[in-house]
Enzyme design. Structure first.
Site, PDB file in Angstrom:
ATOM      1  N   SER A 142       0.863  -1.184   0.000  1.00 22.37           N
ATOM      2  CA  SER A 142       0.000   0.000   0.000  1.00 22.37           C
ATOM      3  C   SER A 142       0.892   1.224   0.000  1.00 22.37           C
ATOM      4  O   SER A 142       2.053   1.172   0.432  1.00 22.37           O
ATOM      5  CB  SER A 142      -0.896   0.009   1.239  1.00 22.37           C
ATOM      6  N   TYR A 155      -1.485  -0.573  10.551  1.00 24.74           N
ATOM      7  CA  TYR A 155      -1.677  -0.949   9.149  1.00 24.74           C
ATOM      8  C   TYR A 155      -0.498  -0.475   8.306  1.00 24.74           C
ATOM      9  O   TYR A 155       0.063  -1.235   7.504  1.00 24.74           O
ATOM     10  CB  TYR A 155      -2.986  -0.365   8.620  1.00 24.74           C
TER      11      TYR A 155
END
Length: 266
Positions: A142, A155
């Site tokens: 990501s 995350y």
């Protein structure tokens, strides 16, 4: 559509979104498929659709990679099926809540799936790939891997791990016939955002990329030989400069003496 059989691709998180699109695209490139996800019904629907449109062989494995027994089953498939030549590590989830509002148990689950499961699958696949002298590992990371302040910090940390691991895999396995790629999507129109706690409809429309556009861009990056592909980054020279700075600094990180700025008078 490519009618040449190119071996099997095992794709995790393949019941929807990015994983399901990778399944379609790799089948169209000539791969047979093994699709892994928790929801067997949705997996079967994806598999049936791909069989009908591509004629490829598609099998499904209903497994929760957060559970050790299910993870071990998928590891065994990767070790034992010598026709597998591609692993797409797509399974994972995120969060948008800040640290002080996050449930630490949920954060631990995230680490288990985003980091531990991904790592174990890499360890299951890589030795066979190296022995056979060919294979591909695609890790879905990501943009928060390089912008950890953007969403939940745990995350971001899990995706930074994925990026760092991919760099290391390229360093160790690149000369053994193994292709490695980290894909860093930005905001993408998938169910990821619902699980994370904020639907993508709440984001500015100009931020949100269609999932099929993201996967097609990632595969274009793969075809170009990129180790790191960032589909939303418009100016690729920015990543080149970032990597060049990182590698230049890496040559200055070992020294017997502390830096002069840390040497204060007694």
């Amino acid at each position: 559509m490519d009618t040449t059989t190119r071996g099997k691709a095992l794709i995790t998180g393949a019941s929807s979104g990015i994983g399901a699109i990778y399944a379609d695209r790799l089948a169209r490139r000539g791969h047979d498929l093994i699709l892994v996800a928790r929801n067997e019904q949705r997996l079967s629907e994806v598999a049936q659709r791909i069989r009908a449109t591509t004629g490829r062989s598609v099998s499904v494995v209903a497994a929760d990679l957060g559970k050790p027994a299910d993870l071990a089953r998928v590891e065994s498939i990767l070790r034992e099926d010598t026709q597998i030549d591609t692993l797409v590590n797509n399974a994972g989830f995120g969060a948008v809540v800040p640290l002080l509002e996050a449930d630490v148990e949920r954060m631990e689950e995230m680490i288990g799936l985003n980091v531990t499961a991904l790592t174990r699958l890499v360890y299951a696949a890589a030795p066979g790939f190296a022995q056979r002298g060919q294979g591909t590992i695609i890790n879905i990371a990501s943009i928060v891997a390089i912008e950890p302040e953007l969403l939940n910090g745990v995350y971001g940390a899990t995706k930074a791990y994925v990026l760092a691991l991919t760099h290391s895999l390229q360093h160790e396995l690149g000369d053994k016939g193994i292709r490695v790629q980290a894909v860093l999507p930005g905001a993408t129109a998938t169910e990821f955002w619902d699980v994370a706690g904020m639907g993508h409809e709440n984001l500015p429309a100009e931020w949100v990329m269609r999932a099929d556009d993201m996967v097609d861009a990632a595969l274009a990056g793969f075809d170009m030989g990129e180790v790191v592909t960032i589909p939303p980054l418009q100016d690729g020279s920015e990543w080149t400069a970032y990597e060049s700075a990182r590698k230049a600094m890496s040559g200055h990180l070992t020294h017997a003496a502390p830096a002069a700025r840390y040497l204060q008078p007694a």
